[in-house]
Design a protein around this motif. Sequence first.
Motif, PDB file in Angstrom:
ATOM      1  N   VAL A  63      14.450  -0.122  -3.943  1.00  0.00           N
ATOM      2  CA  VAL A  63      15.816  -0.604  -4.183  1.00  0.00           C
ATOM      3  C   VAL A  63      16.797   0.556  -4.088  1.00  0.00           C
ATOM      4  N   GLU A  64      16.400   1.685  -4.618  1.00  0.00           N
ATOM      5  CA  GLU A  64      17.243   2.887  -4.628  1.00  0.00           C
ATOM      6  C   GLU A  64      17.446   3.438  -3.219  1.00  0.00           C
ATOM      7  N   GLY A  65      16.532   3.099  -2.321  1.00  0.00           N
ATOM      8  CA  GLY A  65      16.617   3.606  -0.952  1.00  0.00           C
ATOM      9  C   GLY A  65      15.793   4.864  -0.730  1.00  0.00           C
ATOM     10  N   ASP A  66      14.970   5.220  -1.706  1.00  0.00           N
ATOM     11  CA  ASP A  66      14.126   6.408  -1.609  1.00  0.00           C
ATOM     12  C   ASP A  66      12.746   5.973  -1.105  1.00  0.00           C
ATOM     13  N   GLU A  67      12.639   5.796   0.211  1.00  0.00           N
ATOM     14  CA  GLU A  67      11.396   5.281   0.800  1.00  0.00           C
ATOM     15  C   GLU A  67      10.202   6.212   0.597  1.00  0.00           C
ATOM     16  N   PHE A  68      10.445   7.509   0.615  1.00  0.00           N
ATOM     17  CA  PHE A  68       9.341   8.453   0.419  1.00  0.00           C
ATOM     18  C   PHE A  68       8.731   8.265  -0.962  1.00  0.00           C
ATOM     19  N   ASN A  69       9.572   8.270  -1.984  1.00  0.00           N
ATOM     20  CA  ASN A  69       9.102   8.105  -3.358  1.00  0.00           C
ATOM     21  C   ASN A  69       8.494   6.719  -3.553  1.00  0.00           C
ATOM     22  N   ALA A  70       9.130   5.697  -2.981  1.00  0.00           N
ATOM     23  CA  ALA A  70       8.593   4.346  -3.068  1.00  0.00           C
ATOM     24  C   ALA A  70       7.203   4.290  -2.446  1.00  0.00           C
ATOM     25  N   GLY A  71       7.038   4.920  -1.289  1.00  0.00           N
ATOM     26  CA  GLY A  71       5.739   4.936  -0.623  1.00  0.00           C
ATOM     27  C   GLY A  71       4.651   5.536  -1.488  1.00  0.00           C
ATOM     28  N   TYR A  72       4.984   6.623  -2.178  1.00  0.00           N
ATOM     29  CA  TYR A  72       4.023   7.253  -3.096  1.00  0.00           C
ATOM     30  C   TYR A  72       3.592   6.262  -4.166  1.00  0.00           C
ATOM     31  N   TRP A  73       4.557   5.567  -4.772  1.00  0.00           N
ATOM     32  CA  TRP A  73       4.239   4.652  -5.875  1.00  0.00           C
ATOM     33  C   TRP A  73       3.515   3.405  -5.384  1.00  0.00           C
ATOM     34  N   TYR A  74       3.834   2.935  -4.173  1.00  0.00           N
ATOM     35  CA  TYR A  74       3.054   1.820  -3.612  1.00  0.00           C
ATOM     36  C   TYR A  74       1.598   2.247  -3.448  1.00  0.00           C
ATOM     37  N   GLN A  75       1.407   3.471  -2.992  1.00  0.00           N
ATOM     38  CA  GLN A  75       0.038   3.983  -2.828  1.00  0.00           C
ATOM     39  C   GLN A  75      -0.672   4.028  -4.181  1.00  0.00           C
ATOM     40  N   GLN A  76       0.015   4.485  -5.220  1.00  0.00           N
ATOM     41  CA  GLN A  76      -0.576   4.543  -6.560  1.00  0.00           C
ATOM     42  C   GLN A  76      -0.935   3.138  -7.068  1.00  0.00           C
ATOM     43  N   ALA A  77      -0.140   2.160  -6.649  1.00  0.00           N
ATOM     44  CA  ALA A  77      -0.384   0.776  -7.056  1.00  0.00           C
ATOM     45  C   ALA A  77      -1.452   0.085  -6.211  1.00  0.00           C
ATOM     46  N   GLY A  78      -1.871   0.755  -5.124  1.00  0.00           N
ATOM     47  CA  GLY A  78      -2.843   0.148  -4.220  1.00  0.00           C
ATOM     48  C   GLY A  78      -2.233  -0.951  -3.371  1.00  0.00           C
ATOM     49  N   LYS A  79      -0.932  -0.821  -3.094  1.00  0.00           N
ATOM     50  CA  LYS A  79      -0.199  -1.827  -2.331  1.00  0.00           C
ATOM     51  C   LYS A  79       0.390  -1.213  -1.072  1.00  0.00           C
ATOM     52  N   PRO A  80       0.503  -2.007  -0.009  1.00  0.00           N
ATOM     53  CA  PRO A  80       1.226  -1.518   1.169  1.00  0.00           C
ATOM     54  C   PRO A  80       2.723  -1.521   0.861  1.00  0.00           C
ATOM     55  N   PHE A  81       3.480  -0.742   1.618  1.00  0.00           N
ATOM     56  CA  PHE A  81       4.932  -0.731   1.446  1.00  0.00           C
ATOM     57  C   PHE A  81       5.435  -2.156   1.670  1.00  0.00           C
ATOM     58  N   CYS A  82       6.203  -2.660   0.755  1.00  0.00           N
ATOM     59  CA  CYS A  82       6.643  -4.061   0.788  1.00  0.00           C
ATOM     60  C   CYS A  82       7.626  -4.307   1.928  1.00  0.00           C
ATOM     61  N   SER A  83       7.427  -5.415   2.622  1.00  0.00           N
ATOM     62  CA  SER A  83       8.322  -5.762   3.718  1.00  0.00           C
ATOM     63  C   SER A  83       9.101  -7.053   3.441  1.00  0.00           C
ATOM     64  N   THR A  84       8.879  -7.654   2.273  1.00  0.00           N
ATOM     65  CA  THR A  84       9.631  -8.859   1.925  1.00  0.00           C
ATOM     66  C   THR A  84      10.956  -8.456   1.277  1.00  0.00           C
ATOM     67  N   GLU A  89       9.947  -9.840  -3.818  1.00  0.00           N
ATOM     68  CA  GLU A  89       8.967  -8.930  -4.419  1.00  0.00           C
ATOM     69  C   GLU A  89       8.994  -9.041  -5.942  1.00  0.00           C
ATOM     70  N   ILE A  90      10.179  -9.110  -6.525  1.00  0.00           N
ATOM     71  CA  ILE A  90      10.259  -9.271  -7.982  1.00  0.00           C
ATOM     72  C   ILE A  90       9.575 -10.567  -8.396  1.00  0.00           C
ATOM     73  N   LYS A  91       9.847 -11.632  -7.667  1.00  0.00           N
ATOM     74  CA  LYS A  91       9.223 -12.914  -7.989  1.00  0.00           C
ATOM     75  C   LYS A  91       7.703 -12.792  -7.946  1.00  0.00           C
ATOM     76  N   GLU A  92       7.185 -12.158  -6.926  1.00  0.00           N
ATOM     77  CA  GLU A  92       5.731 -11.982  -6.805  1.00  0.00           C
ATOM     78  C   GLU A  92       5.178 -11.196  -7.998  1.00  0.00           C
ATOM     79  N   MET A  93       5.862 -10.121  -8.374  1.00  0.00           N
ATOM     80  CA  MET A  93       5.391  -9.315  -9.510  1.00  0.00           C
ATOM     81  C   MET A  93       5.433 -10.100 -10.813  1.00  0.00           C
ATOM     82  N   VAL A  94       6.505 -10.861 -11.020  1.00  0.00           N
ATOM     83  CA  VAL A  94       6.618 -11.678 -12.237  1.00  0.00           C
ATOM     84  C   VAL A  94       5.478 -12.683 -12.301  1.00  0.00           C
ATOM     85  N   ILE A  95       5.199 -13.335 -11.192  1.00  0.00           N
ATOM     86  CA  ILE A  95       4.104 -14.322 -11.163  1.00  0.00           C
ATOM     87  C   ILE A  95       2.783 -13.660 -11.519  1.00  0.00           C
TER      88      ILE A  95
END
Length: 101
Positions: A63-84, A89-95
């Motif tokens: 959301v912040e626009g920091d794709e590098f940092n976001a990519g690191y955290w997606y990796q830590q979460a075991g998720k691919p970089f979100c394209s939705t 994405e928030i809805k998916e996480m809430v569910i």
Amino acid sequence: MKIPKNYKEFQLTFQEEAPNSNWPQSLQALWFAANGNWESSHTIAQNLHTEMGSWIHAHLHRVEGDEFNAGYWYQQAGKPFCSTSVSDEIKEMVIVVLAQN
């Protein structure tokens, strides 16, 4: 305010000033994120040392626009970089969080 049973109930809580303090921290962080309070969401997510905490953290940096940092955290979460969309994405996480509680 009880833990919502579904995403629609989660959305109905947006009229409140803040999420219920008895909710899981991940759900509180998502409530703040969904309500545009990046700082409060980030403060919670930083202290969640779980895959969900990393996923929320990734989302926030996306959301912040920091794709590098976001990519690191997606990796830590075991998720691919979100394209939705951000809202999808928030809805998916809430569910996911609601299914765990």
